[in-house]
Design a protein around this motif. Structure first.
Motif, PDB file in Angstrom:
ATOM      1  N   VAL A  53       0.956  -1.063   0.147  1.00  0.00           N
ATOM      2  CA  VAL A  53      -0.021  -0.053  -0.029  1.00  0.00           C
ATOM      3  C   VAL A  53       1.038   1.062   0.176  1.00  0.00           C
ATOM      4  CG1 VAL A  53      -1.560   1.193   1.239  1.00  0.00           C
ATOM      5  CG2 VAL A  53      -1.815  -1.038   1.173  1.00  0.00           C
ATOM      6  N   LYS A  54       0.781   2.041  -1.037  1.00  0.00           N
ATOM      7  CA  LYS A  54       1.484   3.365  -1.275  1.00  0.00           C
ATOM      8  C   LYS A  54       0.429   4.391  -0.942  1.00  0.00           C
ATOM      9  CE  LYS A  54       4.745   3.970  -4.033  1.00  0.00           C
ATOM     10  NZ  LYS A  54       5.577   3.813  -5.466  1.00  0.00           N
ATOM     11  N   LEU A  55       0.975   5.388  -0.216  1.00  0.00           N
ATOM     12  CA  LEU A  55       0.038   6.676  -0.226  1.00  0.00           C
ATOM     13  C   LEU A  55       0.712   7.680  -0.962  1.00  0.00           C
ATOM     14  CD1 LEU A  55      -0.134   6.728   3.891  1.00  0.00           C
ATOM     15  CD2 LEU A  55      -1.740   5.603   2.318  1.00  0.00           C
ATOM     16  N   THR A  56       0.089   7.775  -2.006  1.00  0.00           N
ATOM     17  CA  THR A  56       0.469   8.542  -3.193  1.00  0.00           C
ATOM     18  C   THR A  56       0.354   9.882  -3.128  1.00  0.00           C
ATOM     19  OG1 THR A  56      -1.402   8.134  -4.500  1.00  0.00           O
ATOM     20  CG2 THR A  56       0.539   6.503  -5.002  1.00  0.00           C
ATOM     21  N   ASN A  57      -0.596  10.240  -2.473  1.00  0.00           N
ATOM     22  CA  ASN A  57      -0.902  11.942  -2.154  1.00  0.00           C
ATOM     23  C   ASN A  57      -1.737  11.876  -0.864  1.00  0.00           C
ATOM     24  OD1 ASN A  57      -1.908  14.469  -2.008  1.00  0.00           O
ATOM     25  ND2 ASN A  57      -1.766  14.795  -4.313  1.00  0.00           N
ATOM     26  N   ALA A  58      -1.032  11.986   0.324  1.00  0.00           N
ATOM     27  CA  ALA A  58      -1.669  12.049   1.584  1.00  0.00           C
ATOM     28  C   ALA A  58      -2.653  13.208   1.788  1.00  0.00           C
ATOM     29  CB  ALA A  58      -0.650  12.161   2.631  1.00  0.00           C
ATOM     30  N   GLU A  59      -2.178  14.542   1.072  1.00  0.00           N
ATOM     31  CA  GLU A  59      -3.058  15.485   1.237  1.00  0.00           C
ATOM     32  C   GLU A  59      -4.608  15.185   0.792  1.00  0.00           C
ATOM     33  OE1 GLU A  59      -3.049  20.313  -0.079  1.00  0.00           O
ATOM     34  OE2 GLU A  59      -0.962  19.219   0.545  1.00  0.00           O
ATOM     35  N   GLU A  60      -4.354  14.721  -0.387  1.00  0.00           N
ATOM     36  CA  GLU A  60      -5.713  14.472  -1.296  1.00  0.00           C
ATOM     37  C   GLU A  60      -6.356  13.094  -0.969  1.00  0.00           C
ATOM     38  OE1 GLU A  60      -5.900  15.524  -5.256  1.00  0.00           O
ATOM     39  OE2 GLU A  60      -4.961  17.225  -5.013  1.00  0.00           O
ATOM     40  N   ARG A  61      -5.525  12.438   0.074  1.00  0.00           N
ATOM     41  CA  ARG A  61      -6.002  11.077   0.373  1.00  0.00           C
ATOM     42  C   ARG A  61      -6.142   9.996  -0.537  1.00  0.00           C
ATOM     43  NH1 ARG A  61      -7.409  11.305   5.949  1.00  0.00           N
ATOM     44  NH2 ARG A  61      -8.880   9.272   5.618  1.00  0.00           N
ATOM     45  N   GLN A  62      -5.050  10.078  -1.410  1.00  0.00           N
ATOM     46  CA  GLN A  62      -4.872   8.776  -2.517  1.00  0.00           C
ATOM     47  C   GLN A  62      -3.968   7.965  -2.332  1.00  0.00           C
ATOM     48  OE1 GLN A  62      -4.195  11.429  -6.022  1.00  0.00           O
ATOM     49  NE2 GLN A  62      -6.295  12.223  -6.175  1.00  0.00           N
ATOM     50  N   SER A  63      -4.228   6.639  -2.592  1.00  0.00           N
ATOM     51  CA  SER A  63      -3.459   5.432  -2.531  1.00  0.00           C
ATOM     52  C   SER A  63      -3.595   4.679  -3.583  1.00  0.00           C
ATOM     53  CB  SER A  63      -4.025   4.810  -1.216  1.00  0.00           C
ATOM     54  OG  SER A  63      -5.007   4.522  -1.195  1.00  0.00           O
ATOM     55  N   LEU A  64      -2.238   3.829  -3.613  1.00  0.00           N
ATOM     56  CA  LEU A  64      -2.125   2.676  -4.674  1.00  0.00           C
ATOM     57  C   LEU A  64      -1.990   1.569  -3.907  1.00  0.00           C
ATOM     58  CD1 LEU A  64      -1.490   1.731  -7.590  1.00  0.00           C
ATOM     59  CD2 LEU A  64       0.854   2.182  -7.084  1.00  0.00           C
ATOM     60  N   VAL A  65      -2.606   0.455  -4.122  1.00  0.00           N
ATOM     61  CA  VAL A  65      -2.516  -0.853  -3.538  1.00  0.00           C
ATOM     62  C   VAL A  65      -2.253  -1.935  -4.564  1.00  0.00           C
ATOM     63  CG1 VAL A  65      -4.057  -2.753  -2.224  1.00  0.00           C
ATOM     64  CG2 VAL A  65      -4.343  -0.412  -1.906  1.00  0.00           C
ATOM     65  N   VAL A  66      -1.172  -2.783  -4.176  1.00  0.00           N
ATOM     66  CA  VAL A  66      -0.664  -3.664  -5.007  1.00  0.00           C
ATOM     67  C   VAL A  66      -1.340  -5.022  -4.716  1.00  0.00           C
ATOM     68  CG1 VAL A  66       1.282  -4.586  -5.844  1.00  0.00           C
ATOM     69  CG2 VAL A  66       1.298  -2.283  -5.950  1.00  0.00           C
ATOM     70  N   VAL A  67      -1.683  -5.959  -5.343  1.00  0.00           N
ATOM     71  CA  VAL A  67      -2.156  -7.182  -4.821  1.00  0.00           C
ATOM     72  C   VAL A  67      -1.842  -8.336  -5.793  1.00  0.00           C
ATOM     73  CG1 VAL A  67      -4.182  -6.241  -3.949  1.00  0.00           C
ATOM     74  CG2 VAL A  67      -4.382  -7.195  -6.352  1.00  0.00           C
ATOM     75  N   PRO A  68      -1.639  -9.678  -5.366  1.00  0.00           N
ATOM     76  CA  PRO A  68      -1.164 -10.710  -6.388  1.00  0.00           C
ATOM     77  C   PRO A  68      -2.156 -10.920  -7.530  1.00  0.00           C
ATOM     78  CG  PRO A  68      -1.163 -11.408  -3.974  1.00  0.00           C
ATOM     79  CD  PRO A  68      -2.094  -9.971  -3.869  1.00  0.00           C
ATOM     80  N   ASP A  69      -1.714 -11.332  -8.439  1.00  0.00           N
ATOM     81  CA  ASP A  69      -2.511 -11.157  -9.764  1.00  0.00           C
ATOM     82  C   ASP A  69      -3.742 -12.118  -9.537  1.00  0.00           C
ATOM     83  OD1 ASP A  69      -0.451 -10.134 -10.447  1.00  0.00           O
ATOM     84  OD2 ASP A  69      -0.013 -11.236 -12.494  1.00  0.00           O
ATOM     85  N   ASN A  70      -3.783 -13.193  -8.746  1.00  0.00           N
ATOM     86  CA  ASN A  70      -4.719 -13.900  -8.636  1.00  0.00           C
ATOM     87  C   ASN A  70      -6.031 -13.497  -7.459  1.00  0.00           C
ATOM     88  OD1 ASN A  70      -3.179 -14.512  -6.336  1.00  0.00           O
ATOM     89  ND2 ASN A  70      -3.635 -16.801  -6.297  1.00  0.00           N
ATOM     90  N   HIS A  71      -5.756 -12.226  -6.988  1.00  0.00           N
ATOM     91  CA  HIS A  71      -6.473 -11.503  -5.809  1.00  0.00           C
ATOM     92  C   HIS A  71      -6.919 -10.253  -6.547  1.00  0.00           C
ATOM     93  CE1 HIS A  71      -6.180 -13.586  -1.914  1.00  0.00           C
ATOM     94  NE2 HIS A  71      -5.367 -14.375  -2.835  1.00  0.00           N
ATOM     95  N   LEU A  72      -6.818  -9.697  -7.673  1.00  0.00           N
ATOM     96  CA  LEU A  72      -7.123  -8.442  -8.072  1.00  0.00           C
ATOM     97  C   LEU A  72      -8.684  -8.503  -8.213  1.00  0.00           C
ATOM     98  CD1 LEU A  72      -6.415  -5.793  -9.586  1.00  0.00           C
ATOM     99  CD2 LEU A  72      -6.456  -7.166 -11.614  1.00  0.00           C
ATOM    100  N   SER A  73      -9.258  -9.560  -8.642  1.00  0.00           N
ATOM    101  CA  SER A  73     -10.649  -9.506  -9.046  1.00  0.00           C
ATOM    102  C   SER A  73     -11.266  -9.525  -7.412  1.00  0.00           C
ATOM    103  CB  SER A  73     -11.277 -10.756  -9.744  1.00  0.00           C
ATOM    104  OG  SER A  73     -10.742 -12.019  -9.289  1.00  0.00           O
ATOM    105  N   LEU A  74     -10.831 -10.162  -6.514  1.00  0.00           N
ATOM    106  CA  LEU A  74     -11.134 -10.220  -5.178  1.00  0.00           C
ATOM    107  C   LEU A  74     -11.085  -8.995  -4.430  1.00  0.00           C
ATOM    108  CD1 LEU A  74     -12.532 -12.189  -3.020  1.00  0.00           C
ATOM    109  CD2 LEU A  74     -10.069 -12.862  -2.307  1.00  0.00           C
ATOM    110  N   ALA A  75     -10.028  -8.299  -4.729  1.00  0.00           N
ATOM    111  CA  ALA A  75      -9.823  -7.014  -4.157  1.00  0.00           C
ATOM    112  C   ALA A  75     -10.752  -5.814  -4.638  1.00  0.00           C
ATOM    113  CB  ALA A  75      -8.466  -6.519  -4.244  1.00  0.00           C
TER     114      ALA A  75
END
Length: 383
Positions: A328-350
């Protein structure tokens, strides 16, 4: 003082009080106002066509007194003592007053009996009185309901299906103080698809709003879709909430997804200050008994209980449960934006069906969440 007789008045008040489940004082108040409107109607009907109509405030100096013991009513008017009388309904001559009170001076105000003759209080006035009384009794009931249920806004009550109006379900709630059941409206958008709203079926409902004013229809607006219902159900099943050991930090509920192929779902974030207590486990219960009771009441709605964290990255990762999270990367804390990386087989579940899982996670945390598979993220990083 003269009086207009109303035979059986005492019995009438008692009967209305019982049939409408209103205090006798409320019935007397409604009847007094109704009789006064009837008197106004009587006076206006006596006006000749040569006179201007009475203005709306013409009878402001009049009042009607109900005498239950004597079974009748009197009408009194507050009049100004004047040298010469130009407005008999608002003025009285000094000479006339001094016939019964020799201490009165000019410009004093005196209360005068203006009760009409029994025979003069005619049929039209009686009809007007009956119409106004019915409205005033409804108003009295409305005031009592508003007063009683206003304090219960935001709580959960037991309701029973009474009938159906258009797309709304009309339900009844049990009123206090021995009064009959009170009607409440469950609008279509506050219903949940998994419920079977058949006549006389009972449901727990969230009292969302007590409508004020004099509009027709049920004054109480209830919900089965509000997140407050889920909070109440957990409060009822998890004693740690009442004890203050566990608390609900946030809740996000999608009770009526736009796509019918998507099921209702709720995410609830919990926390504790006691290191020896697992807040998630407390909500789930032994062998899932506690959460299952909530799920059963909500007719199978999926509920994710997750651990709140003061660390945004951890909280976001938890909120995407049951998906596995790699980063989990907080890409822009001020605007509360984040990037989440998941295993390929968990993408649809996420992401969830029709994006429901990530949508609820974003609402729960207050962060915008962009999800990428691990392979796509690695490809972007290597470029």
């Amino acid at each position: 003082m003269s009086i207009v007789k109303l035979p059986g008045l005492k019995t009438l008040i008692e009967e209305i009080s019982k049939s409408h489940n209103l205090p006798e004082n409320s019935v007397k108040e409604a009847l007094t106002e109704a009789l006064f409107k009837g008197y106004e109607r009587f006076r206006r009907s006596k006006q000749t066509t040569t006179h201007q109509p009475f203005p709306d405030d013409y009878f402001d100096n009049f009042r009607l007194e109900l005498d239950v013991e004597e079974e009748g009513f009197r009408v009194l008017a507050l009049k100004m003592v004047a040298e010469s009388v130009e407005e008999p309904d608002h003025q009285i001559s000094l000479d006339e007053v001094r016939e019964f009170n020799d201490e009165v001076q000019l410009e004093n105000e005196v209360l005068v009996d203006v009760t009409p003759e029994q025979k003069d209080f005619g049929r039209m006035a009686a009809i007007q009185t009956k119409q106004v009384l019915q409205q005033k009794l409804r108003d009295q009931q409305r005031v009592i309901i508003q007063s009683e249920f206003k304090e219960l806004e935001g709580t959960v009550l037991q309701a029973k299906v009474l009938r159906f109006e258009r797309q709304s379900v009309i339900m009844t709630l049990q009123s206090a103080h021995g009064r009959p059941e009170v009607e409440a409206e469950l609008p279509h958008h506050e219903q949940i698809a998994s419920d079977n709203y058949r006549a006389n079926a009972s449901f727990k409902v969230y009292l969302k709003k007590v409508r004020e004013g004099s509009q027709k229809g049920p004054q109480l607006l209830v919900s089965r879709a509000d997140a407050g219902l889920v909070v109440y159900l957990f409060d009822n099943e998890v004693p740690e909430f009442e004890e203050g050991v566990v608390r609900i930090v946030a809740i996000a509920r999608e009770a009526n997804p736009h796509n019918r192929s998507v099921n209702a779902r709720t995410k609830i974030a919990v926390d504790t200050l006691d290191r020896d207590v697992d807040p998630v486990g407390a909500c789930i219960g032994a062998r899932g008994s506690r959460i299952q009771a909530v799920v059963n009441e909500l007719k199978g709605e999926k509920i994710d209980v997750i651990r709140w964290s003061p660390d945004p990255a951890t909280y976001i990762a938890n909120s995407l449960s049951p998906a596995q999270i790699d980063l989990v990367k907080l890409t822009n804390a001020e605007e509360r934006q984040s990037l989440v990386v998941v295993p390929d087989n968990h993408l649809s579940l996420a992401i969830g069906k029709e994006g429901q899982n990530v949508r609820l996670a974003a609402r729960l945390t207050g962060w915008k969440i962009d999800i990428k598979s691990k392979s796509k993220y690695n490809d972007e990083q290597s470029q």
